[in-house]
Design a protein around this motif. Structure first.
Motif, PDB file in Angstrom:
ATOM      1  N   SER A   4       3.514  -8.860 -12.615  1.00 49.42           N
ATOM      2  CA  SER A   4       2.139  -8.032 -12.600  1.00 49.42           C
ATOM      3  C   SER A   4       2.336  -7.043 -11.657  1.00 49.42           C
ATOM      4  CB  SER A   4       0.975  -8.488 -11.579  1.00 49.42           C
ATOM      5  OG  SER A   4       1.290  -8.846  -9.928  1.00 49.42           O
ATOM      6  N   VAL A   5       1.764  -6.046 -12.425  1.00 42.53           N
ATOM      7  CA  VAL A   5       2.452  -4.504 -12.376  1.00 42.53           C
ATOM      8  C   VAL A   5       0.730  -4.058 -11.807  1.00 42.53           C
ATOM      9  CG1 VAL A   5       3.285  -2.205 -12.920  1.00 42.53           C
ATOM     10  CG2 VAL A   5       4.938  -4.422 -13.915  1.00 42.53           C
ATOM     11  N   LEU A   6       0.577  -3.926 -10.478  1.00 38.26           N
ATOM     12  CA  LEU A   6      -0.982  -3.195 -10.193  1.00 38.26           C
ATOM     13  C   LEU A   6      -0.334  -1.236 -10.233  1.00 38.26           C
ATOM     14  CD1 LEU A   6      -3.035  -4.912  -9.295  1.00 38.26           C
ATOM     15  CD2 LEU A   6      -0.421  -5.889  -9.040  1.00 38.26           C
ATOM     16  N   GLY A   7      -0.861  -1.249 -11.434  1.00 38.67           N
ATOM     17  CA  GLY A   7      -0.995   0.567 -11.549  1.00 38.67           C
ATOM     18  C   GLY A   7      -0.295   0.541 -12.895  1.00 38.67           C
ATOM     19  N   CYS A   8      -1.207   1.202 -13.847  1.00 34.10           N
ATOM     20  CA  CYS A   8      -0.387   1.803 -15.510  1.00 34.10           C
ATOM     21  C   CYS A   8      -0.480   3.443 -15.642  1.00 34.10           C
ATOM     22  CB  CYS A   8      -0.793   0.375 -15.861  1.00 34.10           C
ATOM     23  SG  CYS A   8      -1.142  -1.169 -15.893  1.00 34.10           S
ATOM     24  N   GLY A   9       0.032   3.919 -14.110  1.00 33.27           N
ATOM     25  CA  GLY A   9       0.256   5.248 -15.044  1.00 33.27           C
ATOM     26  C   GLY A   9       1.961   5.348 -14.852  1.00 33.27           C
ATOM     27  N   TYR A  10       2.208   6.991 -14.959  1.00 34.07           N
ATOM     28  CA  TYR A  10       3.693   6.776 -15.668  1.00 34.07           C
ATOM     29  C   TYR A  10       4.708   5.832 -14.605  1.00 34.07           C
ATOM     30  CZ  TYR A  10       8.018   9.500 -15.773  1.00 34.07           C
ATOM     31  OH  TYR A  10       8.617   9.402 -16.517  1.00 34.07           O
ATOM     32  N   LEU A  11       4.792   5.622 -13.343  1.00 33.18           N
ATOM     33  CA  LEU A  11       5.267   4.582 -12.407  1.00 33.18           C
ATOM     34  C   LEU A  11       5.197   3.068 -13.319  1.00 33.18           C
ATOM     35  CD1 LEU A  11       8.378   3.256 -11.477  1.00 33.18           C
ATOM     36  CD2 LEU A  11       6.314   3.658  -9.295  1.00 33.18           C
ATOM     37  N   GLY A  12       4.194   2.739 -13.445  1.00 35.04           N
ATOM     38  CA  GLY A  12       3.345   1.140 -13.525  1.00 35.04           C
ATOM     39  C   GLY A  12       3.479   1.284 -14.931  1.00 35.04           C
ATOM     40  N   HIS A  79       4.850  -9.281  -7.973  1.00 36.29           N
ATOM     41  CA  HIS A  79       3.850  -8.895  -8.175  1.00 36.29           C
ATOM     42  C   HIS A  79       4.530  -6.960  -7.438  1.00 36.29           C
ATOM     43  CE1 HIS A  79       0.728 -11.892  -8.660  1.00 36.29           C
ATOM     44  NE2 HIS A  79       1.752 -12.501  -7.270  1.00 36.29           N
ATOM     45  N   PHE A  80       4.769  -5.966  -8.271  1.00 37.16           N
ATOM     46  CA  PHE A  80       4.975  -4.310  -8.241  1.00 37.16           C
ATOM     47  C   PHE A  80       3.213  -3.488  -8.399  1.00 37.16           C
ATOM     48  CE2 PHE A  80       8.439  -7.166 -10.830  1.00 37.16           C
ATOM     49  CZ  PHE A  80       9.291  -6.250  -9.874  1.00 37.16           C
ATOM     50  N   LEU A  81       4.053  -3.173  -7.287  1.00 36.44           N
ATOM     51  CA  LEU A  81       2.559  -2.320  -6.785  1.00 36.44           C
ATOM     52  C   LEU A  81       3.667  -1.323  -6.888  1.00 36.44           C
ATOM     53  CD1 LEU A  81       2.307  -2.841  -2.810  1.00 36.44           C
ATOM     54  CD2 LEU A  81       0.239  -3.690  -5.149  1.00 36.44           C
ATOM     55  N   CYS A  82       2.906  -0.443  -8.152  1.00 35.59           N
ATOM     56  CA  CYS A  82       2.918   1.156  -8.835  1.00 35.59           C
ATOM     57  C   CYS A  82       1.951   1.891  -8.948  1.00 35.59           C
ATOM     58  CB  CYS A  82       3.763   0.462 -10.244  1.00 35.59           C
ATOM     59  SG  CYS A  82       4.859  -0.632 -10.189  1.00 35.59           S
ATOM     60  N   VAL A  83       1.530   2.075  -7.344  1.00 40.40           N
ATOM     61  CA  VAL A  83       0.143   2.978  -8.044  1.00 40.40           C
ATOM     62  C   VAL A  83       0.507   4.594  -7.591  1.00 40.40           C
ATOM     63  CG1 VAL A  83      -1.662   1.046  -7.634  1.00 40.40           C
ATOM     64  CG2 VAL A  83      -0.593   2.607  -5.656  1.00 40.40           C
ATOM     65  N   GLY A  84       0.089   5.247  -7.801  1.00 39.93           N
ATOM     66  CA  GLY A  84       0.842   7.207  -7.388  1.00 39.93           C
ATOM     67  C   GLY A  84      -0.091   7.277  -6.009  1.00 39.93           C
ATOM     68  N   THR A  85       0.805   8.249  -5.678  1.00 33.80           N
ATOM     69  CA  THR A  85       0.015   8.302  -3.887  1.00 33.80           C
ATOM     70  C   THR A  85       0.958   9.877  -3.510  1.00 33.80           C
ATOM     71  OG1 THR A  85       2.727   7.994  -3.421  1.00 33.80           O
ATOM     72  CG2 THR A  85       1.343   6.056  -2.807  1.00 33.80           C
ATOM     73  N   PRO A  86      -0.459  10.140  -4.465  1.00 39.66           N
ATOM     74  CA  PRO A  86      -0.723  12.184  -4.409  1.00 39.66           C
ATOM     75  C   PRO A  86      -0.701  13.027  -3.204  1.00 39.66           C
ATOM     76  CG  PRO A  86      -3.079  11.489  -4.785  1.00 39.66           C
ATOM     77  CD  PRO A  86      -1.669  10.374  -4.850  1.00 39.66           C
ATOM     78  N   GLN A  87      -0.123  13.937  -2.965  1.00 36.76           N
ATOM     79  CA  GLN A  87      -0.921  14.051  -1.947  1.00 36.76           C
ATOM     80  C   GLN A  87      -2.147  14.778  -2.074  1.00 36.76           C
ATOM     81  OE1 GLN A  87       1.308  18.610  -2.445  1.00 36.76           O
ATOM     82  NE2 GLN A  87      -0.248  19.063  -0.090  1.00 36.76           N
ATOM     83  N   ARG A  88      -2.108  14.769  -0.016  1.00 39.95           N
ATOM     84  CA  ARG A  88      -4.192  14.698   0.417  1.00 39.95           C
ATOM     85  C   ARG A  88      -4.496  16.586   0.486  1.00 39.95           C
ATOM     86  NH1 ARG A  88      -6.660  10.979   3.504  1.00 39.95           N
ATOM     87  NH2 ARG A  88      -4.806   9.771   3.775  1.00 39.95           N
ATOM     88  N   PRO A  89      -5.099  15.857  -0.581  1.00 35.94           N
ATOM     89  CA  PRO A  89      -5.989  17.449  -0.056  1.00 35.94           C
ATOM     90  C   PRO A  89      -6.065  18.414   1.067  1.00 35.94           C
ATOM     91  CG  PRO A  89      -7.724  16.251  -2.165  1.00 35.94           C
ATOM     92  CD  PRO A  89      -6.670  15.553  -1.184  1.00 35.94           C
ATOM     93  N   GLY A  90      -6.035  19.492   0.813  1.00 33.99           N
ATOM     94  CA  GLY A  90      -5.629  20.274   2.089  1.00 33.99           C
ATOM     95  C   GLY A  90      -5.467  19.939   3.325  1.00 33.99           C
ATOM     96  N   SER A  91      -3.731  19.394   2.729  1.00 37.27           N
ATOM     97  CA  SER A  91      -2.702  18.757   4.156  1.00 37.27           C
ATOM     98  C   SER A  91      -2.033  18.492   2.704  1.00 37.27           C
ATOM     99  CB  SER A  91      -3.953  17.019   4.561  1.00 37.27           C
ATOM    100  OG  SER A  91      -2.419  16.477   4.920  1.00 37.27           O
ATOM    101  N   GLY A  92      -0.668  18.582   3.678  1.00 38.02           N
ATOM    102  CA  GLY A  92       0.754  17.798   2.897  1.00 38.02           C
ATOM    103  C   GLY A  92       1.039  16.404   3.005  1.00 38.02           C
ATOM    104  N   GLU A  93       0.407  15.016   3.535  1.00 37.31           N
ATOM    105  CA  GLU A  93       0.175  14.124   3.760  1.00 37.31           C
ATOM    106  C   GLU A  93      -0.327  13.016   2.502  1.00 37.31           C
ATOM    107  OE1 GLU A  93      -2.455  13.277   6.170  1.00 37.31           O
ATOM    108  OE2 GLU A  93      -2.471  13.829   8.284  1.00 37.31           O
ATOM    109  N   ALA A  94       0.424  11.759   2.408  1.00 41.15           N
ATOM    110  CA  ALA A  94       0.355  11.289   1.315  1.00 41.15           C
ATOM    111  C   ALA A  94      -1.028  10.946   1.172  1.00 41.15           C
ATOM    112  CB  ALA A  94       1.283  10.101   0.806  1.00 41.15           C
ATOM    113  N   ASP A  95      -1.361  11.025   0.388  1.00 42.97           N
ATOM    114  CA  ASP A  95      -2.929  10.358  -0.151  1.00 42.97           C
ATOM    115  C   ASP A  95      -2.747   8.790  -0.948  1.00 42.97           C
ATOM    116  OD1 ASP A  95      -5.798   8.842  -0.812  1.00 42.97           O
ATOM    117  OD2 ASP A  95      -6.093  10.629  -1.785  1.00 42.97           O
TER     118      ASP A  95
END
Length: 443
Positions: A4-12, A79-95
């Motif tokens: 299984s592939v969880l998250g089917c955006g660009y990577l998934g 099971h592959f975790l392939c979801v996005g981890t974008p930048q958190r708004p207003g911060s450099g941290e990963a969301d």
């Protein structure tokens, strides 16, 4: 194997299609119903060369399907975790919200001994937290980072330059690694190197690689600033450095800098995580790498102003390229669009063209002008800016193009044109890190 592939955006989406091509039975799970419908019909929801044929092959063979129901992952071995981890708004941290949601959706279908492989780019330490969550289910976590290049993602998945497994110590980790060996069997048989390490090192493998590539790009742009101030030639300087095998020529070219959904947010997340770990000074240089990168569009805007004798108010400026790189329709943190916005702010009449990314560019930057046809875009232009080095722009005929424009000024922000040929056709050529009179010389 059943995968299984969880998250089917660009990577998934790319990973799911590639695993089906390797012969596995793959189910892709995503919360976006429209995306699932498109993928199920064999339509790639974004532009990536070779993805559509891979989807069609897997779907027609019955080895690939997509669903919005996490229960579809039940019974899979890996099971592959392939979801996005974008930048958190207003911060450099990963969301990490989407990652946590994917893990929560997966937990009810996990069986003791199942392997969960994380492919998303995450701050170091994330895998340990997820492993604790998966412990009660008896699943085994491996961190298996991706190293894809947009525009080459399918090829990079089917023949990567390395496979990295971050596993727990002991027999459980060895068993999880063996399960991934089954998934990647054809790649390993073809000689792809395999690195087995701890989870924290595997998490850092992608972040460190992106940080290093970003540093090379910004280093060369910093040298371009010095070259412009001193009369040196940044392109020839890069050529001299590329002969050193310790340095190499890849990513060593002055220009508009990097963008997209990986390098910018990954170096910022690395800085943020280092601060959390009380080692912030170790990554301070990445902040300057980011700052140099953002300055590059300002330098390109200055070249456009120079071409217009210092006044671009009302000038028709055509920006060739909206995507952050050729071979992609990704406009996230696109230097091309950042430059276009700068020029519009200064009063220029900006027209953007791109072979793949116009719809996304128009949605995210609606105030700019857009034109799909290159000839229509450049007609009547005062300045033409090569901002994304698509092949169709590199191959433009300077004589034929010169007959369409109002004034023959070109800013080569990617060092992709034959400057001598364009000058011989009557164009003034401007490029980052090069004196106005410099021409490309054959090595």
């Amino acid at each position: 194997m059943r995968v299984s592939v969880l998250g089917c955006g660009y990577l998934g989406a790319v990973h799911a299609a590639a695993l089906a091509r390797l012969g596995h039975d793959v189910v892709g799970v995503d919360v976006d119903a429209d995306r699932v419908a498109a993928l199920s019909a064999g339509r790639a929801p974004f532009y990536e060369p070779d993805l559509a044929p891979s989807l069609a092959e897997g779907l027609s063979a019955g080895r690939l399907r997509f669903t919005t129901d996490p229960a579809g992952a039940a019974g899979c071995d890996v099971h592959f975790l392939c979801v996005g981890t974008p930048q958190r708004p207003g911060s450099g941290e990963a969301d990490l919200r989407h990652l946590d949601e994917a893990v929560a959706a997966l937990e009810p279908v996990l069986r003791p001994g199942d392997v969960v492989a994380g492919k998303s780019t995450v701050p170091v330490g994330t895998a340990a937290r997820i492993a604790d969550r998966l412990g009660p289910a008896g699943a085994r976590l491996v961190w298996n980072p991706e190293f894809l290049r947009e525009g080459h993602a399918v090829a990079d998945t089917l023949r990567p330059d390395r496979l990295v497994y971050g596993v727990a110590p002991g027999a459980a980790g060895a068993d999880a690694a063996a399960r991934l060996d089954e998934v990647y069997g054809p790649l390993l048989a073809a000689g792809v190197p395999r690195v087995v390490t701890d989870r924290a090192t595997a998490e850092l493998a992608k972040v460190a690689a992106n940080g290093f590539l970003a540093t090379k790009i910004s280093f060369m742009n910093a040298m371009a600033e010095v070259c412009e101030a001193s009369g040196a030639d940044a392109v020839e300087l890069a050529g001299t450095m590329a002969h050193d095998p310790r340095i190499g020529g890849a990513y060593l070219r002055p220009g508009l800098g990097f963008g997209g959904g990986c390098l910018p947010k990954d170096i910022r997340a690395c800085v943020a995580r280092a601060r959390e770990l009380d080692v912030g000074p170790a990554t301070v240089f990445l902040e300057e790498v980011d700052a140099i990168n953002q300055r590059a569009t300002g330098h390109a805007a200055r070249l456009v102003r120079d071409a217009c004798d210092g006044d671009i108010v009302g000038a028709r400026v055509v920006v060739l390229g909206a995507a952050f790189k050729p071979g992609s329709d990704d406009v996230r943190e696109s230097p091309s669009l950042a430059l276009a916005e700068r020029l519009a702010d200064a009063g220029a009449q900006v027209v953007v063209t791109d072979p793949q990314a116009l719809a996304l560019a128009q949605a995210s930057h609606p105030r700019l002008g857009y034109q799909a046809d290159v000839e229509d875009a450049v007609r009547g232009a005062d300045v033409m800016v090569l901002a994304t080095e698509w092949d169709e722009y590199r191959r433009l005929d300077p004589v034929a193009t010169g007959a369409l424009v109002h004034r023959r000024h070109v800013v080569d922000a990617r060092h992709a044109l034959d400057h001598q040929a364009w000058r011989e056709a009557g164009w003034s050529v401007h490029a980052l890190g090069r004196a106005p009179q410099a021409v490309r010389r054959t090595a």
